[in-house]
Each structure stands twice: as structure tokens, then as C-alpha cells.
Design a protein around this motif. Sequence first.
Motif, PDB file in Angstrom:
ATOM      1  N   ASP A   1       0.828  -1.204   0.000  1.00 35.73           N
ATOM      2  CA  ASP A   1       0.000   0.000   0.000  1.00 35.73           C
ATOM      3  C   ASP A   1       0.861   1.253   0.000  1.00 35.73           C
ATOM      4  OD1 ASP A   1      -1.862  -2.000   0.418  1.00 35.73           O
ATOM      5  OD2 ASP A   1      -3.056  -0.809   1.801  1.00 35.73           O
ATOM      6  N   GLY A   2       0.538   2.174  -0.928  1.00 34.65           N
ATOM      7  CA  GLY A   2       1.342   3.360  -1.104  1.00 34.65           C
ATOM      8  C   GLY A   2       0.653   4.661  -0.754  1.00 34.65           C
ATOM      9  N   GLY A   3       1.232   5.748  -1.251  1.00 38.35           N
ATOM     10  CA  GLY A   3       0.874   7.092  -0.816  1.00 38.35           C
ATOM     11  C   GLY A   3      -0.307   7.734  -1.499  1.00 38.35           C
ATOM     12  N   TRP A   4      -0.988   7.035  -2.422  1.00 37.53           N
ATOM     13  CA  TRP A   4      -2.219   7.589  -2.976  1.00 37.53           C
ATOM     14  C   TRP A   4      -3.356   7.293  -2.007  1.00 37.53           C
ATOM     15  CZ3 TRP A   4      -2.211   6.175  -8.926  1.00 37.53           C
ATOM     16  CH2 TRP A   4      -1.098   6.786  -9.531  1.00 37.53           C
ATOM     17  N   ALA A   5      -3.132   7.665  -0.771  1.00 37.66           N
ATOM     18  CA  ALA A   5      -4.081   7.390   0.303  1.00 37.66           C
ATOM     19  C   ALA A   5      -3.813   8.373   1.434  1.00 37.66           C
ATOM     20  CB  ALA A   5      -3.933   5.950   0.798  1.00 37.66           C
ATOM     21  N   GLN A   6      -4.747   8.455   2.361  1.00 36.59           N
ATOM     22  CA  GLN A   6      -4.575   9.400   3.461  1.00 36.59           C
ATOM     23  C   GLN A   6      -3.530   8.946   4.474  1.00 36.59           C
ATOM     24  OE1 GLN A   6      -8.973   9.605   4.279  1.00 36.59           O
ATOM     25  NE2 GLN A   6      -8.575  11.808   4.374  1.00 36.59           N
ATOM     26  N   TYR A   7      -3.377   7.643   4.618  1.00 33.96           N
ATOM     27  CA  TYR A   7      -2.433   7.105   5.599  1.00 33.96           C
ATOM     28  C   TYR A   7      -1.703   5.896   5.009  1.00 33.96           C
ATOM     29  CZ  TYR A   7      -5.197   9.899   8.862  1.00 33.96           C
ATOM     30  OH  TYR A   7      -5.848  10.933   9.496  1.00 33.96           O
ATOM     31  N   VAL A   8      -0.429   5.719   5.410  1.00 34.04           N
ATOM     32  CA  VAL A   8       0.374   4.594   4.950  1.00 34.04           C
ATOM     33  C   VAL A   8       1.187   4.043   6.121  1.00 34.04           C
ATOM     34  CG1 VAL A   8       2.067   3.751   3.282  1.00 34.04           C
ATOM     35  CG2 VAL A   8       0.651   5.728   2.704  1.00 34.04           C
ATOM     36  N   ARG A   9       1.223   2.732   6.234  1.00 35.41           N
ATOM     37  CA  ARG A   9       2.101   2.101   7.223  1.00 35.41           C
ATOM     38  C   ARG A   9       3.457   1.822   6.588  1.00 35.41           C
ATOM     39  NH1 ARG A   9       3.477  -3.208   8.680  1.00 35.41           N
ATOM     40  NH2 ARG A   9       1.992  -4.072   7.183  1.00 35.41           N
ATOM     41  N   CYS A  10       4.536   2.242   7.257  1.00 32.72           N
ATOM     42  CA  CYS A  10       5.887   2.104   6.715  1.00 32.72           C
ATOM     43  C   CYS A  10       6.835   1.547   7.780  1.00 32.72           C
ATOM     44  CB  CYS A  10       6.434   3.462   6.271  1.00 32.72           C
ATOM     45  SG  CYS A  10       5.343   4.437   5.228  1.00 32.72           S
ATOM     46  N   PRO A  11       7.774   0.700   7.400  1.00 29.88           N
ATOM     47  CA  PRO A  11       8.859   0.335   8.320  1.00 29.88           C
ATOM     48  C   PRO A  11       9.688   1.583   8.628  1.00 29.88           C
ATOM     49  CG  PRO A  11       8.756  -1.175   6.449  1.00 29.88           C
ATOM     50  CD  PRO A  11       7.885  -0.015   6.109  1.00 29.88           C
ATOM     51  N   GLU A  12      10.097   1.755   9.879  1.00 38.16           N
ATOM     52  CA  GLU A  12      10.769   3.007  10.235  1.00 38.16           C
ATOM     53  C   GLU A  12      12.102   3.203   9.531  1.00 38.16           C
ATOM     54  OE1 GLU A  12      11.732   3.419  14.333  1.00 38.16           O
ATOM     55  OE2 GLU A  12      13.256   1.856  14.324  1.00 38.16           O
ATOM     56  N   ASP A  13      12.745   2.103   9.069  1.00 36.32           N
ATOM     57  CA  ASP A  13      14.020   2.297   8.391  1.00 36.32           C
ATOM     58  C   ASP A  13      13.850   2.836   6.978  1.00 36.32           C
ATOM     59  OD1 ASP A  13      13.033   0.023   7.188  1.00 36.32           O
ATOM     60  OD2 ASP A  13      14.769  -1.243   7.618  1.00 36.32           O
ATOM     61  N   GLN A  14      12.605   3.021   6.547  1.00 38.11           N
ATOM     62  CA  GLN A  14      12.351   3.654   5.260  1.00 38.11           C
ATOM     63  C   GLN A  14      11.812   5.076   5.419  1.00 38.11           C
ATOM     64  OE1 GLN A  14      10.497  -0.411   3.780  1.00 38.11           O
ATOM     65  NE2 GLN A  14      10.571   0.996   2.048  1.00 38.11           N
TER      66      GLN A  14
END
Length: 342
Positions: free
Chosen positions: A120-133
Motif C-alpha cells: 500500500d502506497g501514498g495515494w491514500a490518506q495514511y500509509v504504514r511504513c517500516p521506520e528504516d524507510q
Amino acid sequence: MKAVVFDGKSLTLKYDENYPMPTIVNDTDVIVKVEYSGVCGTDLHIIQGEFPASKERPLPLGHEFSGVVHQVGRRSIFKVGQKVVVDPNRACNLCNFCRDGKYQYCLTGGKDTIIGIWRDGGWAQYVRCPEDQVFALPEGMTTEQGGLCEPYSCITHGFDRVSPLPVGTKILIIGAGIIGNLWITTLHVQGHRDVTVSEMNKSRLDIVKGLNTGYRLITPDVLGVEKQLYDVIVDCTGVGKVMEISFKYLNYGGKYILFGCCPPTHQASLNPFDIYSKELTLIGVKINPFSFPKAIGLLKAMGDRYLNYEKLGIKTYPLSSYQDALNDLKTGKISKAVFKIE
């Protein structure tokens, strides 16, 4: 939440107001509230079925985005409210390529982990990301400027690949979409002045003119008539036939940077004797290995002089107007579309 969702099986997009909100899964996860999310040429290739992406389930695209930390796992180094940008790429950290610091060659890690292509990417209101990214933006930098960090991180990798690039080098930029414009601004801020920009769309040449670099602006037919030779050529079109033609304009000892994302189906014929006799160098540039810190430093140095959206030909759209964004981009009315997400 609101999102523009891509279905890899049917190659279709739709605006979804009820896409599931991400949740913290790992202790070091970061949920980013997206503020700016770009539409990349790679996204267009994905939508057209020319570039691989996830087909397991529909998901939001968007691998260029900035925003504010909304929620963090209990062991994360980030704090709620921090302005951040996200590197969509990561690696397996186990293969020889990754352990040699060259994760752009990783054959396993990137395939199912790239945010905005396989996750899931940034064409959305919220995104979950690993902190090292996730990377914090420095004081004084806006998330609007940060929205350009991912493409500039690719530029900085390309700049490293072609270096040394002394001031005074005769340079040709082919294609004045957003990538061409980012190369133009990067070269200008570092003192390069002997630069020619070739673009067939005259409205895009007008955009470049507004950047006030003083660079020579021409259409491709002029290249064929002049037959000038250049020390460095940067192809930002991603079109195989363009490369085949423009490769002939390299000077002895010249370097050709194949930067535009070229679909795997494209072909180009080159003369090996020319490569031998002129000692030419062909440089491919793939993604942005470990170049986000350099890109953030570059963005901070550039500031409003170079990162003004209007001067760069960038137009912002709400997620709900995604079709207008894609249409304007395809027709060349703008150099780049960016979703400004409320």
C-alpha cells in the motif's frame, strides 16, 4: 480512509472513500499521514500494464510521498507530528548485492516490498511504513518540498553514477517532463551552464523557460540538423527509439545516462564500433540506493528558488480528481501531477 486504488488484474483505478486504515503491526512501524503524493512515470507504465506491480489484491499506488507521523510502534525512533518523507525501496539485506551496498540489484527483497507498487502506497490518506524507510525532514523544509524527495533521490544516484561531472561539461537533457526539470535544476544549482534541453512539447519548453536557468531550449528536429556532439547526454524520455537516435550525438569519451524508465518491450540499436572507437560509456540508473540523505541535503540547499511547484510545472489535485491528474499529465499540459491530500 480515502484512497486511489489500483487493481493489477484488470489494470483499473478507482477512488475509494472506505479503504481500510492501516494499523501498527510491528513495534517499529510508522503510520504516516500523507500530505503530498506524486504521480510518477512508472505509475503510468504500471497502469498501462507495462511495468510489474502487485496483482494479489487492489491497493493504493504512490511511491513518492511526504507527510506527518500519525502513529508509531512502541520501539520506533520517530515521534508523532514529525514531518517526514518515505523511501519506498528496501532490500533483503542477505544477498551479496545488498551486503555490498547495492540493493538496487537485489533480486528478492524489492519484489514484494516496494511501497506503492507491491505494498500500500501514498495515494491514500495514511500509509504504514517500516521506520528504516522513513526520514525526518530538517527544520525549515516543508512537506510540499519533501514531496519531491523520492525523484530527487534518483537524480542524486544518477549524478553519482556519472560523476565526476566538471562545470563546463557540454550537457544535453532529452525530455523536459518533471525528471528533465529536476535534472535541469540539479545541474544549475551545482554551477553547470553549458546545458541544452531538447523537448518536442513546446508548452513544456515554456515551463523550463520559467525556471530562469538560461539554458538553451530546442526541439528534437534541431538536434538532427545541428549534429552537435555532447560530453554528457541524459535521456529522460524512457523511449528506446529516442535513445537509439540521440546516442549518435555523444562526443568522444562521452557518457550517456539512460535515466527515463524504459518499458521492457522497447529496443534500441547501437553501433558497437562507435562505442569502441569513441570510448563511450552507457550508464543505467535504477532507483535510489542509500541516496535519500543526499536528496534531503540537495532539497535544503535548493529551497524556493528551485522547488516552486508552479515553476516546475507541477499541479496539485485532490485524490478524487485522479482522472483529471492522469489526463493532464498524458497530454503534457503539466510536467507532473501531485495529490495534495487533506
